[in-house]
Design an enzyme around this catalytic site. Structure first.
Site, short mmCIF file in Angstrom:
data_model
loop_
_atom_site.label_atom_id
_atom_site.label_comp_id
_atom_site.label_asym_id
_atom_site.label_seq_id
_atom_site.Cartn_x
_atom_site.Cartn_y
_atom_site.Cartn_z
N HIS A 136 0.88 -1.16 0.00
CA HIS A 136 0.00 0.00 0.00
C HIS A 136 0.92 1.21 0.00
CE1 HIS A 136 -2.84 -2.93 2.09
NE2 HIS A 136 -3.47 -2.58 0.99
N ASP A 153 2.24 1.65 3.32
CA ASP A 153 3.20 0.64 3.78
C ASP A 153 4.60 1.15 3.39
OD1 ASP A 153 1.41 -1.38 4.68
OD2 ASP A 153 1.10 -2.07 2.62
N GLU A 188 -8.95 -4.42 -8.56
CA GLU A 188 -9.20 -5.67 -7.82
C GLU A 188 -10.67 -5.69 -7.40
OE1 GLU A 188 -6.63 -6.26 -4.39
OE2 GLU A 188 -7.88 -7.88 -3.63
N GLU A 218 -8.95 -11.83 -7.08
CA GLU A 218 -8.77 -12.56 -5.82
C GLU A 218 -9.81 -13.68 -5.74
OE1 GLU A 218 -7.89 -10.51 -2.19
OE2 GLU A 218 -9.16 -11.86 -1.02
N HIS A 225 -12.84 -13.09 -3.46
CA HIS A 225 -13.75 -12.05 -3.93
C HIS A 225 -14.68 -12.60 -5.00
CE1 HIS A 225 -10.72 -8.65 -2.67
NE2 HIS A 225 -11.02 -9.47 -1.67
N ASP A 284 -15.12 -11.98 4.35
CA ASP A 284 -13.96 -12.30 3.50
C ASP A 284 -12.92 -13.00 4.38
OD1 ASP A 284 -12.01 -12.28 1.57
OD2 ASP A 284 -11.62 -10.13 1.68
N ASP A 288 -10.02 -14.99 3.49
CA ASP A 288 -8.60 -15.06 3.12
C ASP A 288 -7.91 -16.31 3.67
OD1 ASP A 288 -8.93 -12.63 1.84
OD2 ASP A 288 -8.14 -11.43 3.48
N ASP A 345 -2.97 -13.59 -1.04
CA ASP A 345 -3.58 -12.68 -0.07
C ASP A 345 -4.26 -13.53 1.00
OD1 ASP A 345 -4.35 -10.41 1.20
OD2 ASP A 345 -5.67 -9.65 -0.39
C1 GLO Z 1 -9.36 -6.96 0.79
C2 GLO Z 1 -8.39 -6.93 -0.27
C3 GLO Z 1 -7.10 -6.27 0.13
C4 GLO Z 1 -6.32 -5.82 -1.08
C5 GLO Z 1 -5.09 -5.02 -0.73
C6 GLO Z 1 -4.35 -4.56 -1.96
O1 GLO Z 1 -10.39 -7.60 0.74
O2 GLO Z 1 -8.17 -8.21 -0.75
O3 GLO Z 1 -6.33 -7.13 0.93
O4 GLO Z 1 -5.94 -6.92 -1.82
O5 GLO Z 1 -5.49 -3.94 0.03
O6 GLO Z 1 -4.98 -3.51 -2.53
MG MG Z 2 -6.77 -8.89 -2.15
#
Ligand code: GLO
Ligand code: MG
Length: 362
Positions: free
Chosen positions: A51, A54, A176, A212, A215, A250, A252, A285
């Site tokens: 980010h 970051d 994304e 992703e 998602h 979500d 992950d 992710d």
């Molecule tokens: C959240 C997203 C997040 C993005 C990350 C990169 O649901 O997956 O983790 O991938 O902020 O932009």
């Molecule tokens: Mg992501």
């Protein structure tokens, strides 16, 4: 012959985290960003997803000179760890001005801030040596459908992307998509939406997608089909592989940990499109479980990468000829079993299978 190591892997510093969730505080100590960098090469990862904040913490309140200096320092740290930055993503969703979305906020001042902040992310990406900006449009949506005009919101998103494209002729933007969370209804919920948006920008060839797994699943879609759609357009510029157990928050989860067959199909789609040769990364992710003990939880990353590599071998050793015979004869029951047996490491003979069916019918 090519191997699983043809692929290059990445993750973001947020994938090593303290384990807090909405119902409980951190359970692991904070790991300083620079210490996380040591883990990348150890686990066989090549790139860091960032980010903007970051890369440069608190960048909104820093002078351009300081931002520049800190980004350069980070790039040198990555260099010496043998790493590169894969992308930079403007993190608009944690700032007060992004409470109701950035690009689609009803407040013009907030929209302007979001665009200016995204330009800073582009400058940081440039300093980090990457041309890729990822837009996870976290709060670009509604908690209440009547609170925003959707048609106008899509125009705002396109305007913001055009400003970014104009700002730097070298930048590429990967959207994304995600259908919900943190919003009730998010704009740009699928890759179809993302690529349609790309076509409405001033430079469609510079706007693509990052898919992703979770998602796509939250949108009720098959992640491998979503990937195939973007790959067909030459616009799958990164992936966030993970997993998800049904339609809930979500999660992950580690790649392949819930739907191994779905994971296999994602790998198979990437393999058949020769994704490893595009130079794009396999991003993971994934989140460590809250139960994982410190001081640094990273086994979810190592496990996801190992699962991916095992599935690459499974995709490469898939009995394609046997499968295409079954497809030709529309024997999908046997095809189903062929896939399952292959994943379980127990190849079946199609002939035996047909005989078995015939006996049962008789
Ligand atoms: C959240 C997203 C997040 C993005 C990350 C990169 O649901 O997956 O983790 O991938 O902020 O932009
Ligand atoms: Mg992501």
């Amino acid at each position: 012959m090519s191997t699983a190591s043809d692929y290059r892997f990445s993750f973001g510093p947020w994938n090593i985290h303290e384990g807090a969730d909405p119902f409980g505080p951190p359970v692991r100590p904070t790991v300083e960003f620079r210490r996380k960098l040591d883990v990348y090469k150890q686990l066989g990862f090549d790139a860091v997803q960032l980010h903007d904040d970051d890369a440069v913490t608190g960048l909104d309140n820093k002078t351009w000179n300081t931002v520049q200096q800190e980004a350069k320092e980070l790039r040198a740290a990555l260099d010496s760890a043998g790493l590169v930055a894969e992308f930079v993503a403007p993190r608009l969703w944690e700032d007060e001005r992004g409470v109701d979305g950035g690009y689609t906020a009803n407040d013009a001042g907030c929209r302007q801030w979001a665009i200016e902040r995204s330009k800073k992310a582009i400058d940081i990406a440039h300093l980090m040596g990457t041309d890729l900006i990822v837009l996870w449009l976290a709060r670009e949506g509604t908690y209440l459908r009547e609170s925003k005009c959707a048609a106008q919101a899509y125009n705002y998103i396109i305007d913001a992307i055009n400003e970014m494209l104009d700002y730097n002729p070298w930048v590429r933007i990967a959207i994304e998509p995600k259908p919900n969370e943190p919003m009730d209804q998010a704009y740009v919920p699928t890759i179809g939406h993302a690529l349609a948006i790309a076509e409405r920008t001033s430079a469609p060839h510079r706007v693509g997608g990052l898919i992703e797994t979770a998602h796509a699943q939250l949108a009720g879609l098959d992640a491998s089909d979503e990937m195939a759609f973007a790959l067909g357009a030459g616009k799958l510029w990164s992936v966030h592989l993970n997993d998800q157990n049904g339609l809930k928050y979500d999660q992950d989860k580690s790649f392949g940990s819930v739907d191994l067959r779905g994971a296999f199909n994602q790998v198979r789609v990437l393999e058949s499109a020769q994704y490893s040769e595009t130079g794009c990364y396999i991003g993971l992710d994934v989140k460590a479980m809250r139960t994982e003990r410190g001081p640094m939880a990273y086994r979810h990353l190592a496990n996801s990468k190992a699962t991916f590599e095992m599935l690459v071998e499974k995709a490469r050793s898939f009995p394609e000829e046997q499968a295409s015979e079954l497809i030709k004869s529309r024997d999908y029951e046997s095809l189903d079993q062929l896939v399952i047996s292959h994943l379980l490491g127990q190849p079946v003979s199609t002939k035996q299978k047909s005989h078995c069916n015939a006996t049962q019918v008789a």
